[in-house]
Design an enzyme around this catalytic site. Structure first.
Site, PDB file in Angstrom:
ATOM      1  CD  GLU A 190     -40.698  28.905  12.085  1.00 35.02           C
ATOM      2  OE1 GLU A 190     -41.064  29.718  12.951  1.00 35.02           O
ATOM      3  OE2 GLU A 190     -40.890  29.036  10.864  1.00 35.02           O
ATOM      4  NE  ARG A 216     -49.575  34.505  23.551  1.00 42.63           N
ATOM      5  CZ  ARG A 216     -48.415  34.810  22.983  1.00 42.63           C
ATOM      6  NH1 ARG A 216     -47.861  35.977  23.218  1.00 42.63           N
ATOM      7  NH2 ARG A 216     -47.810  33.952  22.190  1.00 42.63           N
TER       8      ARG A 216
HETATM    9  P1  AMP Z   1     -45.825  25.621  18.601  1.00 44.17           P
HETATM   10  O1  AMP Z   1     -44.810  25.079  19.568  1.00 44.17           O
HETATM   11  O2  AMP Z   1     -45.299  25.698  17.196  1.00 44.17           O
HETATM   12  O3  AMP Z   1     -47.154  24.889  18.685  1.00 44.17           O
HETATM   13  O4  AMP Z   1     -46.085  27.150  19.004  1.00 44.17           O
HETATM   14  C1  AMP Z   1     -46.952  27.444  20.054  1.00 44.17           C
HETATM   15  C2  AMP Z   1     -46.448  28.581  20.899  1.00 44.17           C
HETATM   16  O5  AMP Z   1     -45.943  29.666  20.122  1.00 44.17           O
HETATM   17  C3  AMP Z   1     -47.574  29.122  21.747  1.00 44.17           C
HETATM   18  O6  AMP Z   1     -47.081  29.398  23.063  1.00 44.17           O
HETATM   19  C4  AMP Z   1     -48.012  30.388  21.017  1.00 44.17           C
HETATM   20  O7  AMP Z   1     -48.310  31.410  21.941  1.00 44.17           O
HETATM   21  C5  AMP Z   1     -46.837  30.769  20.123  1.00 44.17           C
HETATM   22  N1  AMP Z   1     -47.236  30.978  18.710  1.00 44.17           N
HETATM   23  C6  AMP Z   1     -46.862  30.226  17.642  1.00 44.17           C
HETATM   24  N2  AMP Z   1     -47.355  30.698  16.495  1.00 44.17           N
HETATM   25  C7  AMP Z   1     -48.105  31.781  16.815  1.00 44.17           C
HETATM   26  C8  AMP Z   1     -48.909  32.725  16.052  1.00 44.17           C
HETATM   27  N3  AMP Z   1     -49.067  32.623  14.713  1.00 44.17           N
HETATM   28  N4  AMP Z   1     -49.534  33.711  16.734  1.00 44.17           N
HETATM   29  C9  AMP Z   1     -49.411  33.822  18.083  1.00 44.17           C
HETATM   30  N5  AMP Z   1     -48.667  32.987  18.848  1.00 44.17           N
HETATM   31  C10 AMP Z   1     -48.014  31.977  18.235  1.00 44.17           C
END
Ligand code: AMP
Length: 175
Positions: free
Chosen positions: A95, A58
């Site tokens: 995660e 995205r």
């Molecule tokens: P993070 O590495 O935990 O900051 O996760 C960010 C990435 O995961 C981004 O590329 C987001 O598109 C996706 N992502 C994580 N959580 C969500 C959520 N609740 N809704 C949509 N996309 C998410």
């Protein structure tokens, strides 16, 4: 028109307990898409930005529009094995476990001014990896921009602790 109102939430996707913040409804709304891109770039209007780096997938859509708006080049940061030329790579935390992301090794030149773009920051693990890749190339990262922040997950604080200014447009509670 409120940007937050045009982001769709899908409960329990892709797994129970996750509230998926779906920006495809924002992208499909011409007025909202323009407003979001305008607001993301507003602090750098008139600044000399060399490259916008977008995180798969995205971040490509938003980053391409942001790059066009700033008259900058676009650099894709992709999952391992997708880029055809020589790459630099970095492991980043998910995660559960780790993954790798890559950039072409000639995509950035030392000293170039760069903005990082993705749709959403949660734990910040993905963005942290991208920040490290950009820094390792000797480029100057001016900021990381996201439409959505999930503040409870601490990603913004993680990036700010690395010295990266963060711009987000809307907050959602929870995961
Ligand atoms: P993070 O590495 O935990 O900051 O996760 C960010 C990435 O995961 C981004 O590329 C987001 O598109 C996706 N992502 C994580 N959580 C969500 C959520 N609740 N809704 C949509 N996309 C998410």
């Amino acid at each position: 028109m409120n940007i937050k109102d045009v982001i769709r939430t899908i409960p329990d996707y892709p797994k129970p307990g996750i509230m998926f913040r779906d920006i495809t409804t924002l992208l499909g709304n011409a007025q909202a898409f323009r407003r979001a891109v305008d607001e993301l770039v507003q602090p750098w209007a008139g600044a000399k930005i060399d490259k916008v780096a977008g995180i798969e997938a995205r971040g490509f859509i938003l980053g391409g529009a942001v790059a066009h708006q700033l008259s900058a080049g676009f650099v894709p940061i992709r999952k391992k094995g997708k880029l055809p030329y020589e790459t630099v790579s970095i492991a980043y935390s998910l995660e559960y476990g780790v993954d790798e992301m890559e950039m072409h090794r000639d995509a950035l030149v030392p000293g170039e001014k760069v903005i990082l773009v993705d749709d959403l920051i949660a734990t910040g693990g993905t963005a942290e990896g991208a920040v490290k890749l950009i820094s390792e190339m000797g480029a100057e990262l001016l900021a990381a921009c996201f439409i959505v922040d999930l503040p409870e997950l601490g990603g913004r604080r993680k990036l700010e602790a690395m010295g990266v200014p963060v711009r987000t447009l809307v907050d959602f509670e929870g995961h």
